[in-house]
Design an enzyme around this catalytic site. Structure first.
Site, PDB file in Angstrom:
ATOM      1  N   TRP A 132      18.431   0.734  77.436  1.00 59.40           N
ATOM      2  CA  TRP A 132      19.613   1.271  78.131  1.00 59.40           C
ATOM      3  C   TRP A 132      20.633   0.188  78.439  1.00 59.40           C
ATOM      4  O   TRP A 132      21.837   0.398  78.293  1.00 59.40           O
ATOM      5  CB  TRP A 132      19.191   2.027  79.396  1.00 59.40           C
ATOM      6  N   ASP A 153      22.707   0.405  86.853  1.00 62.14           N
ATOM      7  CA  ASP A 153      22.199   1.709  86.402  1.00 62.14           C
ATOM      8  C   ASP A 153      20.891   1.945  87.159  1.00 62.14           C
ATOM      9  O   ASP A 153      19.921   1.210  86.969  1.00 62.14           O
ATOM     10  CB  ASP A 153      21.959   1.637  84.887  1.00 62.14           C
ATOM     11  N   LYS A 171      16.095  12.462  86.451  1.00 60.26           N
ATOM     12  CA  LYS A 171      14.805  11.811  86.669  1.00 60.26           C
ATOM     13  C   LYS A 171      14.348  11.951  88.115  1.00 60.26           C
ATOM     14  O   LYS A 171      13.227  12.373  88.378  1.00 60.26           O
ATOM     15  CB  LYS A 171      14.888  10.343  86.275  1.00 60.26           C
TER      16      LYS A 171
END
Ligand SMILES: Cc1ncc(COP(=O)(O)O)c(C=O)c1O
Length: 306
Positions: free
Chosen positions: A102, A172, A196
């Site tokens: 990511w 993030d 999530k």
């Protein structure tokens, strides 16, 4: 009814009490005679939901007043472009630490808009650790410094934040949001896709310090401009109404049933200890991450044998 244990990183399980409440309110939300899925996002009833969701998030995460909370779409992945488009307009430079897929995707996207320096990487050992960071190697006039705080796929987490001085830290937190207390004031931007830890897929939460809003590149599409969303209370266009409603229910669960993020950390620590304890004593399985950088949220393990 047989419900399974789903250990997927996301979309992931929601608290049963949240699902039951959503089911009970499906046909008639609080006497409105309609489902939250059906109501206008400009109605008084919905205003109560989105404002209530933001107020709860601010309370639970202790978000200072000089930060805006934005409910956006496009997933966490849209932030890979939105961040440079809105922030890379001073020196045109930013620092990135590559700790997995990511962070790497974010750096690649940012490199399309400016100078996205890689200051450290743990790719040499399959991202099984968080690189030690030396502030002397950081770009002094960078517009921001970027990390992926919890690395979903590789199971690492920053236990200490990089010392970036006046350079805003952007993180993030898609896979660790609401898992423990964070000092929001240490960050310029925190963002997370909701699927999530916070809600079903569909909303991306961006927590951004006021001074970082309002300096986008000329090429920035209107929908990618933080200022547009801040000025319109996340209602420039139709927000993901139902997802935000479920997020509000999850936040109520965290506040009233879990008892806040300090208790959430205790729950997470207990679960992680159980799993890591097993892995560490197993002849069959072993965790892939160096012990000091292990995530409480995502625990990769292998057998090492076909
Ligand atoms: C840390 C992290 N960042 C970004 C993403 C991408 O999120 P999205 O699918 O919402 O774009 C994910 C996972 O999906 C993730 O785990």
């Amino acid at each position: 009814m047989a419900r399974v244990y789903n250990f997927s990183a996301g979309p992931s399980m929601l608290p049963e009490s949240v699902l039951k409440r959503a089911a009970a309110e499906m046909l008639d939300y609080e006497g409105s005679g309609q489902s939250v899925m059906e109501m206008s996002h400009r109605s008084k009833v919905y205003e109560g939901i989105i404002n209530g969701c933001e107020a709860l998030l601010r309370e639970i995460m202790n978000i200072p007043d000089n930060y805006k909370v934005l409910f956006l779409q496009g997933g966490a992945s849209s932030q890979f472009a939105m961040i440079p488009m809105n922030l890379m307009t001073g020196s045109g430079k930013a620092d990135y630490v590559l700790t997995g897929q990511w962070a790497t995707k974010a750096q690649k996207e940012a490199a399309r808009y400016g100078q996205a320096n890689i200051v450290a990487s743990s790719k040499d050992k399959t991202f099984s650790y968080i690189p030690k960071l030396d502030p002397d190697t950081f770009t002094k006039d960078a517009d921001y410094f970027y990390i992926c705080m919890n690395n979903t796929i590789y199971g690492t987490v920053y236990h200490e934040l990089p010392q970036t001085g006046d350079v805003p830290l952007v993180a993030d937190i898609s896979s660790c949001a609401l898992s423990r207390t964070l000092d929001v004031s240490k960050f310029g931007i925190l963002y997370a896709g909701a699927q999530k830890n916070m809600a079903p897929a569909g909303v991306t939460v961006v927590i951004i310090r006021d001074d970082l809003i309002g300096h986008p590149m000329d090429i920035t599409p209107t929908m990618f401009n933080y200022q547009i969303h801040a000025d319109n209370g996340s209602m420039f266009n139709t927000p993901p109404c139902y997802t935000i409603y479920v997020m509000k229910l999850v936040l109520e669960w965290i506040k009233n049933e879990v008892g806040g993020l300090d208790n959430m950390l205790i729950r997470n620590q207990k679960k992680a200890d159980l799993l890591y304890g097993f892995l560490d004593s197993s002849n069959m399985f072993k965790g892939t991450v160096v012990p000091e950088d292990r995530s409480l949220m995502n625990v990769p393990f292998i057998t090492g044998h076909e």
